[in-house]
Design a protein around this motif. Sequence first.
Motif, PDB file in Angstrom:
ATOM      1  N   ALA A 162     -17.728  -9.705  18.092  1.00 41.58           N
ATOM      2  CA  ALA A 162     -18.686 -10.675  17.549  1.00 41.58           C
ATOM      3  C   ALA A 162     -20.078 -10.060  17.440  1.00 41.58           C
ATOM      4  CB  ALA A 162     -18.719 -11.921  18.439  1.00 41.58           C
ATOM      5  N   LEU A 163     -20.435  -9.236  18.400  1.00 44.48           N
ATOM      6  CA  LEU A 163     -21.741  -8.587  18.372  1.00 44.48           C
ATOM      7  C   LEU A 163     -21.859  -7.649  17.174  1.00 44.48           C
ATOM      8  CD1 LEU A 163     -24.472  -8.093  19.720  1.00 44.48           C
ATOM      9  CD2 LEU A 163     -23.359  -6.386  21.173  1.00 44.48           C
ATOM     10  N   SER A 164     -20.800  -6.934  16.858  1.00 46.46           N
ATOM     11  CA  SER A 164     -20.862  -6.020  15.715  1.00 46.46           C
ATOM     12  C   SER A 164     -21.034  -6.789  14.394  1.00 46.46           C
ATOM     13  CB  SER A 164     -19.645  -5.105  15.663  1.00 46.46           C
ATOM     14  OG  SER A 164     -18.474  -5.823  15.425  1.00 46.46           O
ATOM     15  N   VAL A 165     -20.493  -8.004  14.330  1.00 48.10           N
ATOM     16  CA  VAL A 165     -20.702  -8.844  13.141  1.00 48.10           C
ATOM     17  C   VAL A 165     -22.149  -9.323  13.090  1.00 48.10           C
ATOM     18  CG1 VAL A 165     -20.117 -11.068  12.099  1.00 48.10           C
ATOM     19  CG2 VAL A 165     -18.303  -9.536  12.864  1.00 48.10           C
ATOM     20  N   LYS A 166     -22.685  -9.747  14.222  1.00 45.90           N
ATOM     21  CA  LYS A 166     -24.084 -10.202  14.286  1.00 45.90           C
ATOM     22  C   LYS A 166     -25.034  -9.101  13.827  1.00 45.90           C
ATOM     23  CE  LYS A 166     -24.621 -14.310  16.370  1.00 45.90           C
ATOM     24  NZ  LYS A 166     -25.256 -15.452  15.791  1.00 45.90           N
ATOM     25  N   ARG A 167     -24.704  -7.854  14.165  1.00 42.16           N
ATOM     26  CA  ARG A 167     -25.559  -6.724  13.806  1.00 42.16           C
ATOM     27  C   ARG A 167     -25.335  -6.256  12.371  1.00 42.16           C
ATOM     28  NH1 ARG A 167     -24.705  -3.122  19.288  1.00 42.16           N
ATOM     29  NH2 ARG A 167     -26.164  -4.276  20.578  1.00 42.16           N
ATOM     30  N   GLY A 168     -24.328  -6.825  11.700  1.00 43.86           N
ATOM     31  CA  GLY A 168     -24.050  -6.458  10.325  1.00 43.86           C
ATOM     32  C   GLY A 168     -23.192  -5.216  10.183  1.00 43.86           C
ATOM     33  N   GLU A 169     -22.569  -4.777  11.271  1.00 42.94           N
ATOM     34  CA  GLU A 169     -21.743  -3.577  11.249  1.00 42.94           C
ATOM     35  C   GLU A 169     -20.334  -3.844  10.725  1.00 42.94           C
ATOM     36  OE1 GLU A 169     -21.935  -2.326  15.315  1.00 42.94           O
ATOM     37  OE2 GLU A 169     -24.072  -1.859  15.202  1.00 42.94           O
ATOM     38  N   LYS A 170     -19.897  -5.108  10.808  1.00 46.39           N
ATOM     39  CA  LYS A 170     -18.573  -5.526  10.333  1.00 46.39           C
ATOM     40  C   LYS A 170     -18.719  -6.847   9.588  1.00 46.39           C
ATOM     41  CE  LYS A 170     -15.409  -3.837  13.906  1.00 46.39           C
ATOM     42  NZ  LYS A 170     -14.429  -4.287  14.910  1.00 46.39           N
ATOM     43  N   PRO A 171     -17.816  -7.132   8.644  1.00 41.79           N
ATOM     44  CA  PRO A 171     -17.858  -8.443   7.981  1.00 41.79           C
ATOM     45  C   PRO A 171     -17.275  -9.530   8.886  1.00 41.79           C
ATOM     46  CG  PRO A 171     -16.029  -7.158   7.144  1.00 41.79           C
ATOM     47  CD  PRO A 171     -16.801  -6.260   8.074  1.00 41.79           C
ATOM     48  N   GLU A 172     -17.753 -10.762   8.744  1.00 44.61           N
ATOM     49  CA  GLU A 172     -17.242 -11.859   9.571  1.00 44.61           C
ATOM     50  C   GLU A 172     -15.757 -12.080   9.319  1.00 44.61           C
ATOM     51  OE1 GLU A 172     -18.093 -16.512  10.782  1.00 44.61           O
ATOM     52  OE2 GLU A 172     -19.501 -15.490   9.461  1.00 44.61           O
ATOM     53  N   SER A 173     -15.278 -11.728   8.145  1.00 42.99           N
ATOM     54  CA  SER A 173     -13.860 -11.915   7.828  1.00 42.99           C
ATOM     55  C   SER A 173     -12.951 -11.043   8.693  1.00 42.99           C
ATOM     56  CB  SER A 173     -13.603 -11.611   6.349  1.00 42.99           C
ATOM     57  OG  SER A 173     -13.946 -10.271   6.056  1.00 42.99           O
ATOM     58  N   SER A 174     -13.512 -10.059   9.401  1.00 43.26           N
ATOM     59  CA  SER A 174     -12.701  -9.205  10.270  1.00 43.26           C
ATOM     60  C   SER A 174     -12.419  -9.861  11.623  1.00 43.26           C
ATOM     61  CB  SER A 174     -13.389  -7.861  10.496  1.00 43.26           C
ATOM     62  OG  SER A 174     -14.564  -8.025  11.279  1.00 43.26           O
ATOM     63  N   LEU A 175     -13.062 -10.994  11.887  1.00 41.78           N
ATOM     64  CA  LEU A 175     -12.895 -11.681  13.168  1.00 41.78           C
ATOM     65  C   LEU A 175     -11.838 -12.772  13.091  1.00 41.78           C
ATOM     66  CD1 LEU A 175     -16.591 -12.213  14.262  1.00 41.78           C
ATOM     67  CD2 LEU A 175     -15.071 -10.343  14.871  1.00 41.78           C
ATOM     68  N   ARG A 176     -11.207 -13.030  14.254  1.00 46.75           N
ATOM     69  CA  ARG A 176     -10.254 -14.132  14.376  1.00 46.75           C
ATOM     70  C   ARG A 176     -10.482 -14.834  15.711  1.00 46.75           C
ATOM     71  NH1 ARG A 176      -4.631 -12.258  14.655  1.00 46.75           N
ATOM     72  NH2 ARG A 176      -5.497 -10.487  15.753  1.00 46.75           N
ATOM     73  N   GLY A 177     -10.091 -16.071  15.793  1.00 43.58           N
ATOM     74  CA  GLY A 177     -10.078 -16.808  17.048  1.00 43.58           C
ATOM     75  C   GLY A 177     -11.401 -16.869  17.781  1.00 43.58           C
ATOM     76  N   ALA A 178     -11.349 -16.499  19.070  1.00 41.61           N
ATOM     77  CA  ALA A 178     -12.511 -16.633  19.948  1.00 41.61           C
ATOM     78  C   ALA A 178     -13.696 -15.798  19.483  1.00 41.61           C
ATOM     79  CB  ALA A 178     -12.134 -16.243  21.371  1.00 41.61           C
ATOM     80  N   SER A 179     -13.436 -14.601  18.971  1.00 48.24           N
ATOM     81  CA  SER A 179     -14.548 -13.755  18.548  1.00 48.24           C
ATOM     82  C   SER A 179     -15.294 -14.368  17.364  1.00 48.24           C
ATOM     83  CB  SER A 179     -14.072 -12.339  18.211  1.00 48.24           C
ATOM     84  OG  SER A 179     -13.094 -12.357  17.201  1.00 48.24           O
ATOM     85  N   LYS A 180     -14.589 -15.031  16.468  1.00 50.51           N
ATOM     86  CA  LYS A 180     -15.228 -15.692  15.322  1.00 50.51           C
ATOM     87  C   LYS A 180     -16.112 -16.839  15.810  1.00 50.51           C
ATOM     88  CE  LYS A 180     -13.474 -16.079  11.130  1.00 50.51           C
ATOM     89  NZ  LYS A 180     -12.621 -16.468  10.005  1.00 50.51           N
ATOM     90  N   GLU A 181     -15.613 -17.618  16.743  1.00 53.43           N
ATOM     91  CA  GLU A 181     -16.386 -18.728  17.302  1.00 53.43           C
ATOM     92  C   GLU A 181     -17.604 -18.204  18.056  1.00 53.43           C
ATOM     93  OE1 GLU A 181     -17.669 -22.424  17.842  1.00 53.43           O
ATOM     94  OE2 GLU A 181     -15.965 -21.865  16.608  1.00 53.43           O
ATOM     95  N   MET A 182     -17.443 -17.108  18.799  1.00 52.47           N
ATOM     96  CA  MET A 182     -18.569 -16.506  19.525  1.00 52.47           C
ATOM     97  C   MET A 182     -19.657 -16.053  18.552  1.00 52.47           C
ATOM     98  SD  MET A 182     -16.773 -14.060  22.301  1.00 52.47           S
ATOM     99  CE  MET A 182     -16.605 -14.546  23.996  1.00 52.47           C
ATOM    100  N   ALA A 183     -19.273 -15.431  17.462  1.00 56.24           N
ATOM    101  CA  ALA A 183     -20.239 -14.934  16.486  1.00 56.24           C
ATOM    102  C   ALA A 183     -21.051 -16.076  15.892  1.00 56.24           C
ATOM    103  CB  ALA A 183     -19.532 -14.160  15.377  1.00 56.24           C
ATOM    104  N   ARG A 184     -20.425 -17.218  15.709  1.00 54.81           N
ATOM    105  CA  ARG A 184     -21.109 -18.373  15.112  1.00 54.81           C
ATOM    106  C   ARG A 184     -21.998 -19.109  16.108  1.00 54.81           C
ATOM    107  NH1 ARG A 184     -15.930 -20.801  11.877  1.00 54.81           N
ATOM    108  NH2 ARG A 184     -15.954 -19.284  10.167  1.00 54.81           N
ATOM    109  N   SER A 185     -21.588 -19.168  17.372  1.00 56.18           N
ATOM    110  CA  SER A 185     -22.257 -20.059  18.317  1.00 56.18           C
ATOM    111  C   SER A 185     -23.177 -19.384  19.330  1.00 56.18           C
ATOM    112  CB  SER A 185     -21.211 -20.877  19.078  1.00 56.18           C
ATOM    113  OG  SER A 185     -20.415 -20.028  19.881  1.00 56.18           O
ATOM    114  N   MET A 186     -23.120 -18.057  19.455  1.00 55.97           N
ATOM    115  CA  MET A 186     -23.906 -17.375  20.482  1.00 55.97           C
ATOM    116  C   MET A 186     -24.976 -16.477  19.854  1.00 55.97           C
ATOM    117  SD  MET A 186     -20.830 -16.364  23.068  1.00 55.97           S
ATOM    118  CE  MET A 186     -21.853 -15.941  24.456  1.00 55.97           C
TER     119      MET A 186
END
Length: 63
Positions: A16-40
């Motif tokens: 989730a942190l790598s998505v927040k930093r723009g290193e990966k697209p959000e579409s690469s996340l699933r489940g808990a990591s996707k929710e973490m990226a959105r809410s934390m």
Amino acid sequence: MSKAESKKQQMAAGAALSVKRGEKPESSLRGASKEMARSMSEDELRELASTKRKDLPEKASEE
């Protein structure tokens, strides 16, 4: 937020942190990591992701 309670939680926070930093697209996340990226915040994710995995259980115990 405190340190990660399991290896899976630590790894999800790292993803989730790598998505927040723009290193990966959000579409690469699933489940808990996707929710973490959105809410934390990036700081919260950094704290969880920085937890050392050596003494953590694979999964958090369900109490």
